[in-house]
Structure formats: C-alpha cells, structure tokens
Design an enzyme around this catalytic site. Sequence first.
Site, PDB file in Angstrom:
ATOM      1  N   LYS A   1     -69.603 -14.609  35.999  1.00 55.15           N
ATOM      2  CA  LYS A   1     -70.175 -15.374  37.100  1.00 55.15           C
ATOM      3  C   LYS A   1     -69.097 -15.736  38.141  1.00 55.15           C
ATOM      4  O   LYS A   1     -69.357 -15.732  39.345  1.00 55.15           O
ATOM      5  CB  LYS A   1     -70.853 -16.645  36.561  1.00 55.15           C
ATOM      6  CG  LYS A   1     -72.001 -16.363  35.574  1.00 55.15           C
ATOM      7  CD  LYS A   1     -73.041 -15.512  36.191  1.00 55.15           C
ATOM      8  CE  LYS A   1     -74.445 -15.488  35.692  1.00 55.15           C
ATOM      9  NZ  LYS A   1     -74.942 -15.247  34.407  1.00 55.15           N
TER      10      LYS A   1
ATOM     11  N   TYR B   1     -66.025 -21.743  26.759  1.00 63.89           N
ATOM     12  CA  TYR B   1     -67.381 -21.185  26.715  1.00 63.89           C
ATOM     13  C   TYR B   1     -67.636 -20.107  27.779  1.00 63.89           C
ATOM     14  O   TYR B   1     -67.368 -20.329  28.975  1.00 63.89           O
ATOM     15  CB  TYR B   1     -68.467 -22.283  26.859  1.00 63.89           C
ATOM     16  CG  TYR B   1     -69.805 -21.631  27.023  1.00 63.89           C
ATOM     17  CD1 TYR B   1     -70.463 -21.120  25.906  1.00 63.89           C
ATOM     18  CD2 TYR B   1     -70.331 -21.375  28.278  1.00 63.89           C
ATOM     19  CE1 TYR B   1     -71.631 -20.401  26.049  1.00 63.89           C
ATOM     20  CE2 TYR B   1     -71.504 -20.652  28.430  1.00 63.89           C
ATOM     21  CZ  TYR B   1     -72.143 -20.170  27.316  1.00 63.89           C
ATOM     22  OH  TYR B   1     -73.281 -19.421  27.459  1.00 63.89           O
TER      23      TYR B   1
ATOM     24  N   ASP C   1     -77.634  -8.542  34.230  1.00 65.51           N
ATOM     25  CA  ASP C   1     -77.263  -9.859  34.766  1.00 65.51           C
ATOM     26  C   ASP C   1     -76.758  -9.820  36.207  1.00 65.51           C
ATOM     27  O   ASP C   1     -77.031 -10.742  36.966  1.00 65.51           O
ATOM     28  CB  ASP C   1     -76.192 -10.484  33.862  1.00 65.51           C
ATOM     29  CG  ASP C   1     -76.034 -11.981  34.073  1.00 65.51           C
ATOM     30  OD1 ASP C   1     -77.058 -12.682  34.143  1.00 65.51           O
ATOM     31  OD2 ASP C   1     -74.887 -12.453  34.168  1.00 65.51           O
TER      32      ASP C   1
ATOM     33  N   ARG D   1     -75.233 -17.091  22.016  1.00 65.00           N
ATOM     34  CA  ARG D   1     -75.180 -15.798  22.719  1.00 65.00           C
ATOM     35  C   ARG D   1     -74.647 -14.683  21.837  1.00 65.00           C
ATOM     36  O   ARG D   1     -73.941 -14.918  20.864  1.00 65.00           O
ATOM     37  CB  ARG D   1     -74.239 -15.926  23.929  1.00 65.00           C
ATOM     38  CG  ARG D   1     -74.673 -16.970  24.951  1.00 65.00           C
ATOM     39  CD  ARG D   1     -75.306 -16.334  26.153  1.00 65.00           C
ATOM     40  NE  ARG D   1     -75.966 -17.310  27.005  1.00 65.00           N
ATOM     41  CZ  ARG D   1     -76.618 -16.976  28.115  1.00 65.00           C
ATOM     42  NH1 ARG D   1     -76.676 -15.730  28.502  1.00 65.00           N
ATOM     43  NH2 ARG D   1     -77.217 -17.892  28.844  1.00 65.00           N
TER      44      ARG D   1
ATOM     45  N   ARG E   1     -72.402 -23.350  30.825  1.00 65.93           N
ATOM     46  CA  ARG E   1     -71.712 -23.504  32.101  1.00 65.93           C
ATOM     47  C   ARG E   1     -71.808 -24.960  32.553  1.00 65.93           C
ATOM     48  O   ARG E   1     -72.780 -25.643  32.288  1.00 65.93           O
ATOM     49  CB  ARG E   1     -72.342 -22.607  33.170  1.00 65.93           C
ATOM     50  CG  ARG E   1     -71.978 -21.143  33.036  1.00 65.93           C
ATOM     51  CD  ARG E   1     -72.586 -20.303  34.143  1.00 65.93           C
ATOM     52  NE  ARG E   1     -74.027 -20.236  34.044  1.00 65.93           N
ATOM     53  CZ  ARG E   1     -74.877 -20.944  34.750  1.00 65.93           C
ATOM     54  NH1 ARG E   1     -74.452 -21.778  35.689  1.00 65.93           N
ATOM     55  NH2 ARG E   1     -76.171 -20.824  34.573  1.00 65.93           N
TER      56      ARG E   1
ATOM     57  N   HIS F   1     -77.366 -11.988  41.332  1.00 67.79           N
ATOM     58  CA  HIS F   1     -77.651 -12.347  39.933  1.00 67.79           C
ATOM     59  C   HIS F   1     -78.893 -11.589  39.484  1.00 67.79           C
ATOM     60  O   HIS F   1     -79.967 -12.169  39.345  1.00 67.79           O
ATOM     61  CB  HIS F   1     -77.867 -13.873  39.880  1.00 67.79           C
ATOM     62  CG  HIS F   1     -77.913 -14.440  38.499  1.00 67.79           C
ATOM     63  ND1 HIS F   1     -78.483 -15.663  38.212  1.00 67.79           N
ATOM     64  CD2 HIS F   1     -77.434 -13.978  37.328  1.00 67.79           C
ATOM     65  CE1 HIS F   1     -78.368 -15.920  36.923  1.00 67.79           C
ATOM     66  NE2 HIS F   1     -77.734 -14.914  36.363  1.00 67.79           N
TER      67      HIS F   1
ATOM     68  N   SER G   1     -80.801 -18.265  35.158  1.00 72.78           N
ATOM     69  CA  SER G   1     -80.283 -18.143  33.795  1.00 72.78           C
ATOM     70  C   SER G   1     -81.362 -18.484  32.766  1.00 72.78           C
ATOM     71  O   SER G   1     -82.101 -19.454  32.940  1.00 72.78           O
ATOM     72  CB  SER G   1     -79.089 -19.072  33.620  1.00 72.78           C
ATOM     73  OG  SER G   1     -78.080 -18.693  34.523  1.00 72.78           O
TER      74      SER G   1
ATOM     75  N   CYS H   1     -84.094 -16.936  32.078  1.00 70.60           N
ATOM     76  CA  CYS H   1     -85.467 -16.734  32.553  1.00 70.60           C
ATOM     77  C   CYS H   1     -85.926 -15.288  32.399  1.00 70.60           C
ATOM     78  O   CYS H   1     -86.886 -14.871  33.053  1.00 70.60           O
ATOM     79  CB  CYS H   1     -85.601 -17.188  33.998  1.00 70.60           C
ATOM     80  SG  CYS H   1     -85.495 -18.971  34.174  1.00 70.60           S
TER      81      CYS H   1
END
Length: 588
Positions: free
Chosen positions: A206, A197, A278, A371, A69, A226, A249, A251
């Site tokens: 998001k 991406y 998420d 990912r 991002r 989130h 993100s 974590c």
Amino acid sequence: MTDNKQVLEFIEKSKALTKPDNVVWIDGSEEQIKQLTEQAVAAGEIYYLNKKLLPGCLLHRTAENDVARVEHRTFICTKRQIDAGPTNNWMAPQEAYDKLSKHFDGSMKGRTMYIIPFSMGVVGSPFSKIGIEITDSIYVVLNMIIMTRVGSNVLDALGSSNDFVRGLHAKAQLSEENRYICHFPEDNTIWSVNSGYGGNVLLGKKCFALRIASFQGKKEGWLAEHMLILGIERPQDKEIKYVAAAFPSACGKTNLAMMIPPEGYYNKGYRVWCVGDDIAWIRKGEGGRLYAVNPEAGFFGVAPGTNAKSNPNALATTKKDTIFTNVVHNLDDNTVWWEGLDKNPPKNALDWKGNKWDYTSNVKGAHPNSRFTAKASNCPCISSEFENPQGVPLSAIVFGGRRAKTAPLVYEARDWEHGIFIGSIMASETTAAASGKVGVVRRDPMAMLPFCGYHMGDYFQHWLDIGKTAENKPKIFNVNWFRLDDDGNFIWPGFGDNLRVIDWIIDRCEGKTDAVQSPIGNLPKTEDINIDGLDDVSSDTIKELLSVDIEMWKKEAEGIEEFYQKFGNKLPENLINQLSILKQNLNK
Ligand code: GTP
Ligand code: SPV
Ligand code: MN
C-alpha cells in the site's frame, strides 16, 4: 551487491541512524530463505507448519496491538499541506524526519539490518518501479520475497539510476503510541516504525504501490489503483476480456479475482483468470485503450471466510510456501485454521494470540484480519498474462463496496465522466482491515481514501484527464454484493455467482444487451441477470436487488454534497455537474 551511489548513500545513512550490528543483503535465493527462516524459528518469531500437509508453510503472530493498518498514524509528508489534501493526515517533511529519527535512532542495535532490493512489476519493464526496503524483521523479508520480485537482478535493472523508492522500517518497541507510517512522495521515501503488521511494513504494497505510486502516476500520466484485475474467458468471445475492480479493504477483491464460475457457466466453457487481487497500475496503450498490470508477485489475502466453496483457488494457493499470520494453530497436526474454513474447529489449538483456544467459546480463534501470504505463481487460475509487462487491455472498470441497502447489485455509468462521479461517491462499511470501528459507512472514493498519496480533488481531475485522451476507454460500473434483507442476511449469493453480474457487464461492453435507465445510471433488465441453477434467487429477488430507493438516494445525495465540500475549489466542475444531474433525476 551494487555500486549505485544513491543506493549506497541511502544505506549508509540508514545504518548511521539505526546502528545495526550486522547488515545482510537479500537476494531472495532458496538458500537464503531457508537460512533466515531457521533463524526466525530459533528466535520464536515464526513456526514451521506440518511439512507434509503444508510444505514450506510458516505461522507468525503479530503483537496483539498490531493487527491491521493504522490509518490515523499514516501520514503524507509533502512540503505544502494542500498537496496532501483534506483526506490525508499531513506532517511537514522535516518535522516527520526529526520525529521518526528519534524512534529509529539505535533501533537496530543488537539486531541485523536486511536490505531488500525489489521490483514492483516485471524486472526491467519500463512500467515497473524499483524499491529498496531496509528492515530489521525477517518476517518482513520473507513476506517481501513472496509479494514482490526480489533479487540482485533488480539492482542490475536499476544500474546507476536514482529512480528508486527508499523504504526504511524498524520494529523498534512495537509501541502503539509511537507507531508512524510516513510517506515522503517528493523524496521517494517511506519511513515506518513501531509496527510489524502487513500493510504497515510490507512497504512495496500500500505504501509504495498505491500512496507513492499514485503520486508518481499523477506526474507521469498513469494511475495506481486499489484494484483487482481478472480475465474472463467466454465461449462467445474471440478473446479474453479483462476487468479491473476497486473495492475497499476486505470487500471481496481477492475473492472476485479468483472466482470459480458456477457449474452451468463452467460447462459452457467460461473460465476466470486472475491477473491481480489488490493493486493495478493502469496506463494508456495501443488502440487508445487502458492497460493494467499487477505490480505485485503474491497475495496478502484475508484468511477468515476463505474455504473450499467461497474461494477454492485461494485455498489451493495456500497449500505450500505460504506464511499465515494471526490464524489458529492446530496443535494436533500442526496445521492452521480460521473461522469459515470448515465446520471442524480444532479441539487442541492456540488462538491468534498464542493462548490455548476453546472452540466452544464465543471467542474467535483467528483474528478477523488474519492473512495468508502466498505466491501468485502457486495460484491455479493465475493468468497467462500475469508476467506480461504491457499489461492487459481493460474492457470494464468496476467500483463497489459494502452497502446494506442503498446501492443496487449492479449499475452502469452513462459515460466516463459519470463513471468518475460514481467512483468518487463510493461508500462502504468499514472492516477489520484497518484499526478502528467496524461496520460504519464512510465515503471511500475509488476505494482509495486511505491510499491516495496526494490531494483527492486533483486525483479526481487526473481520472477525468486520463479519459480525455484514451479513445477506447473501458466502461464503468458499480456493484454491491452485500445488500441485506430485513433480517440482516445477504440477499445475493456472491462469490462464484458474481460471474453472473460480470457476464452482464461484459455484454454491455460488447454492446450485446440493452439496459434500463434509472436516476443513478443504467440498470440491467431483470431477465438479463442469469439465475439458472440458483435455488434461492428468483426474478423477484433480482428485482429487489436492482431496486433504487429514491428517498434513500436523496439522503445519499445530501451526504455526497457534504463530502464534496471537503475538497473546496479542487473539486472538478464536472463532478459538481454530475451531482446536480443526480439530484435532478431524483426529483423528476
Ligand atoms: P483486502 O485484501 O483487505 O484488500 O480485502 P479484499 O477486498 O481482497 O477482500 P476478500 O476477497 O478477502 O474478502 C473479504 C471478506 O468478504 C471475506 O470474509 C469474504 O468471505 C467476504 N466476501 C468476498 N466476496 C463476497 C461476496 O461476493 N459476498 C459476500 N457476502 N461476502 C464476500
Ligand atoms: C488492505 O487492508 O487493503 C490489505 C491488507 O490488503 S494491508 O496490506 O494490510 O493493507
Ligand atoms: Mn485481498
């Protein structure tokens, strides 16, 4: 596919701007997926993987300059700058439309425009929201089919309503300096150009489910967060307890959402069920409780570090129908690999850039933000409530981040208002999930810093307001799996063993155990964190993990004060009070 006038108008305008050669409606059917995949493979955009070992799986590489991002190129475009607040980049809507129009203009010449009708949440549920994403990328189409609910039934559910989010994406030249991710919450619109991406282009995630949805939630009285959502089944409880947790993100959301109980717990009958990894949309519901739904239909998870020990459920989820992005390509058996998968890096392989990779070199083969995109329905521990349109009632809300020293393993808020304070002061070391420096501590309130679609001061107030009317609110906690010793090693084993902490959290929610007061909140008694079966953790380790360094926290309080100044008179009075309480406690 539809005669909804607003939808057709949106498409006509987008066509006039981008000038595609062809237009294809996406219905998400197997037939269509097969055909589009073939096309993308023929174009060299996507590779088939080993059909026996990884049936239905694909590999994709993004451009080298397009791997995460881009927060500095992400904008909230509200009429008034104040409405975007001090933590967002802002551009005036007309300026943004004009600027991006130049990049969209003719960008689909010689290309095909795909129209993806999708639902965030169960199709037709009053709590779900509908979007239409227009894109020129088959990779985006295939990801959206996994990540959201796509199909013509979405258009049926929309009917003639104008209540849908308009997403427009074009790869254009993938040029970094002209990359823009612009949100127009007042127009229910997202424009994304010059990226291919994940979070920049899968507009349901998001962009919609957090940035636009948080704005909608503020107006409509709910929260878009989130957060992962997990269900904990414990032998001593009558029903499954649900917990939502916000971590920045990379974590540990996906890992916690799918964790496997330690053996001793498993044998006693503990089970963990994943509702989401998420994003959580949270509303007040029956019994004055807060209910959470996961608006997504799949996982876009971090590959590196995912292995049979850390997250076997995620690994199992990716064994079929999965799209891998920016991982290592094993040429011997046409499978994939990433750092931390196992100790056998492939000898004959391509790295995430598509170059020959030497596993003995110090160069990473997979991108740190590589990912997997996989269907939630393929996850062995998916919750039976995953499709429940009402969502699950929350017992606890957990905030957390990566803190080498300051934050203890776990502590509990004294009450809702203190809990909001704890969420608002969250800080975490930055990760590879966004472009920029990694490992720098930054304030990231509620893990929403990059995702809140409006003024964060108003956002804090919205959280406080939600609490005022829900009589049976969840309790609020903070966790930190990432404390380091003086040699830089993680002290806490983490992953499945995090259940030991969640177990204490639920005990607190159930009023089954006492806590110890500290200046920052309530801590567990050392003996209340169960360490049975943990070889490297003693009660001294737990003491260390739960220690609160007063001098460090005094510095922390200064940092919070400085951060709070950003919000000016939009910072709720309650939070200012909470900060003074913290300071008083630290000076006692
Ligand atoms: P996004 O998908 O970017 O939002 O990330 P996420 O929050 O879902 O993080 P994820 O679960 O993918 O974990 C990110 C990284 O943290 C991986 O490298 C994990 O191996 C690591 N990680 C996750 N949980 C733990 C934990 O309990 N302890 C430690 N030490 N590392 C963890
Ligand atoms: C994150 O960065 O929090 C992600 C990946 O989940 S992305 O979809 O790129 O936002
Ligand atoms: Mn994740």
